[in-house]
Scaffold this motif. Structure first.
Motif, short mmCIF file in Angstrom:
data_model
loop_
_atom_site.label_atom_id
_atom_site.label_comp_id
_atom_site.label_asym_id
_atom_site.label_seq_id
_atom_site.Cartn_x
_atom_site.Cartn_y
_atom_site.Cartn_z
N ARG A 76 0.84 -1.21 0.00
CA ARG A 76 0.00 0.00 0.00
C ARG A 76 0.87 1.25 0.00
NH1 ARG A 76 -3.09 -0.18 4.83
NH2 ARG A 76 -1.91 -1.96 5.51
N TRP A 77 2.00 1.21 0.71
CA TRP A 77 2.89 2.37 0.76
C TRP A 77 3.51 2.64 -0.61
CZ3 TRP A 77 8.19 3.09 0.11
CH2 TRP A 77 8.67 4.33 0.52
N CYS A 78 3.92 1.59 -1.30
CA CYS A 78 4.52 1.76 -2.63
C CYS A 78 3.55 2.37 -3.63
CB CYS A 78 5.02 0.42 -3.17
SG CYS A 78 6.51 -0.19 -2.38
N LEU A 79 2.27 2.15 -3.42
CA LEU A 79 1.26 2.68 -4.33
C LEU A 79 0.53 3.89 -3.77
CD1 LEU A 79 0.01 -0.73 -5.60
CD2 LEU A 79 1.02 1.05 -6.99
N TYR A 80 1.10 4.48 -2.73
CA TYR A 80 0.48 5.68 -2.15
C TYR A 80 0.45 6.78 -3.21
CZ TYR A 80 -0.55 9.56 0.91
OH TYR A 80 -1.15 10.65 1.48
N GLY A 81 -0.71 7.32 -3.43
CA GLY A 81 -0.85 8.40 -4.41
C GLY A 81 -1.07 7.92 -5.84
N VAL A 82 -0.89 6.63 -6.09
CA VAL A 82 -1.09 6.08 -7.44
C VAL A 82 -2.52 5.54 -7.50
CG1 VAL A 82 -0.39 4.32 -9.08
CG2 VAL A 82 1.32 5.47 -7.69
N ARG A 83 -3.28 6.05 -8.46
CA ARG A 83 -4.65 5.56 -8.61
C ARG A 83 -4.86 4.88 -9.96
NH1 ARG A 83 -7.71 6.30 -4.52
NH2 ARG A 83 -9.59 5.77 -5.64
N ARG A 84 -4.08 5.26 -10.94
CA ARG A 84 -4.29 4.73 -12.28
C ARG A 84 -3.13 3.84 -12.72
NH1 ARG A 84 -8.27 6.71 -15.21
NH2 ARG A 84 -9.43 8.45 -14.40
N ARG A 85 -3.48 2.83 -13.48
CA ARG A 85 -2.47 1.91 -14.01
C ARG A 85 -1.52 2.65 -14.95
NH1 ARG A 85 -1.14 -1.89 -17.82
NH2 ARG A 85 -0.63 -3.94 -16.99
N SER A 86 -2.05 3.61 -15.68
CA SER A 86 -1.22 4.36 -16.63
C SER A 86 -0.11 5.14 -15.90
CB SER A 86 -2.07 5.31 -17.46
OG SER A 86 -2.76 6.22 -16.64
N HIS A 87 -0.36 5.54 -14.66
CA HIS A 87 0.67 6.23 -13.88
C HIS A 87 1.83 5.28 -13.57
CE1 HIS A 87 -2.58 9.21 -12.28
NE2 HIS A 87 -2.28 9.41 -13.55
N MET A 88 1.50 4.05 -13.26
CA MET A 88 2.55 3.06 -12.99
C MET A 88 3.39 2.80 -14.24
SD MET A 88 2.53 2.03 -9.83
CE MET A 88 3.27 0.41 -9.81
N LEU A 89 2.74 2.73 -15.38
CA LEU A 89 3.47 2.54 -16.63
C LEU A 89 4.37 3.73 -16.93
CD1 LEU A 89 0.71 0.92 -18.85
CD2 LEU A 89 2.71 -0.20 -17.86
N ALA A 90 3.88 4.94 -16.68
CA ALA A 90 4.68 6.14 -16.91
C ALA A 90 5.92 6.14 -16.00
CB ALA A 90 3.84 7.39 -16.67
N ILE A 91 5.75 5.73 -14.76
CA ILE A 91 6.89 5.65 -13.84
C ILE A 91 7.92 4.65 -14.36
CG2 ILE A 91 7.58 4.88 -11.53
CD1 ILE A 91 4.84 6.01 -10.55
N GLU A 92 7.42 3.50 -14.79
CA GLU A 92 8.33 2.46 -15.30
C GLU A 92 9.12 2.94 -16.51
OE1 GLU A 92 7.89 -1.86 -17.47
OE2 GLU A 92 6.31 -1.21 -16.09
N TYR A 93 8.44 3.52 -17.48
CA TYR A 93 9.12 4.00 -18.69
C TYR A 93 10.09 5.13 -18.37
CZ TYR A 93 5.54 1.26 -21.10
OH TYR A 93 4.72 0.25 -21.54
N SER A 94 9.72 5.99 -17.44
CA SER A 94 10.62 7.08 -17.04
C SER A 94 11.90 6.53 -16.43
CB SER A 94 9.91 8.00 -16.04
OG SER A 94 8.79 8.60 -16.63
#
Length: 137
Positions: free
Chosen positions: A78-96
Motif C-alpha cells: 500500500r505504501w509503494c502505491l500511495y498516491g497512485v490511482r491509475r495503471r497508466s501512472h505506474m506505466l509512466a513511472i516504469e518508462y521514465s
C-alpha cells in the motif's frame, strides 16, 4: 478485466459463460486474460451481460483503495502505491525509470546510478504485475 468481474457477479464459471455466449472456453480465457477480442465476441458477451460493448472494452484503471481486499494487503504494498490511482501512472513511472537508466548509462561513468534506475523499473514492473494479478484495477 471487466468480463471476469461481470461473470463472477453472476457466479458463473468460464465454461458456463462460454456456453451461454456461444463461444469457446479458450475465447473466454483469452478475453479475461486481457487479450483483444473480436467484434463478434464482444457482441456476444455484451448481449449475455446486457451491457454496451463500450463497457466491455473500457479498461479498469483505478485502484479501489477502499475495498477490504486492498486494506488487507501488507503495508509496504500500500505504501509503494500511495498516491497512485491509475495503471497508466505506474506505466509512466516504469518508462521514465528506463529512460533515466539509459541516459545515465550513456552520459556518465557511474553505472551504479543507471543500475539503480533499472532496478527501480524492474521493481515497479513486479509491483504492477502483482496488482494486475490481484485484479485491483
Amino acid at each position: 478485466m471487466i468480463v471476469k468481474k461481470l461473470r463472477e457477479q453472476r457466479s458463473w464459471s468460464q465454461e458456463q459463460l462460454a456456453q451461454i455466449a456461444g463461444l469457446s472456453l479458450r475465447t473466454i480465457q483469452r478475453v479475461e486474460a486481457g487479450n483483444k477480442a473480436s467484434l463478434e465476441t464482444l457482441k456476444s458477451l455484451a448481449a449475455v451481460f446486457e451491457v454496451d460493448i463500450g463497457k466491455l472494452t473500457a479498461e479498469i484503471v483505478v485502484i479501489d483503495k477502499d475495498s477490504t481486499a486492498w486494506q488487507a494487503e501488507p503495508w509496504y504494498i500500500r505504501w509503494c502505491l500511495y498516491g497512485v490511482r491509475r495503471r497508466s501512472h505506474m506505466l509512466a513511472i516504469e518508462y521514465s525509470m528506463i529512460v533515466v537508466g539509459i541516459v545515465t548509462l550513456l552520459t556518465t561513468t557511474k553505472p551504479v546510478a543507471a543500475a539503480a534506475a533499472f532496478l527501480g523499473a524492474y521493481i515497479n514492473t513486479k509491483l504492477l504485475s502483482y496488482i494486475d494479478q490481484r485484479a485491483y484495477w
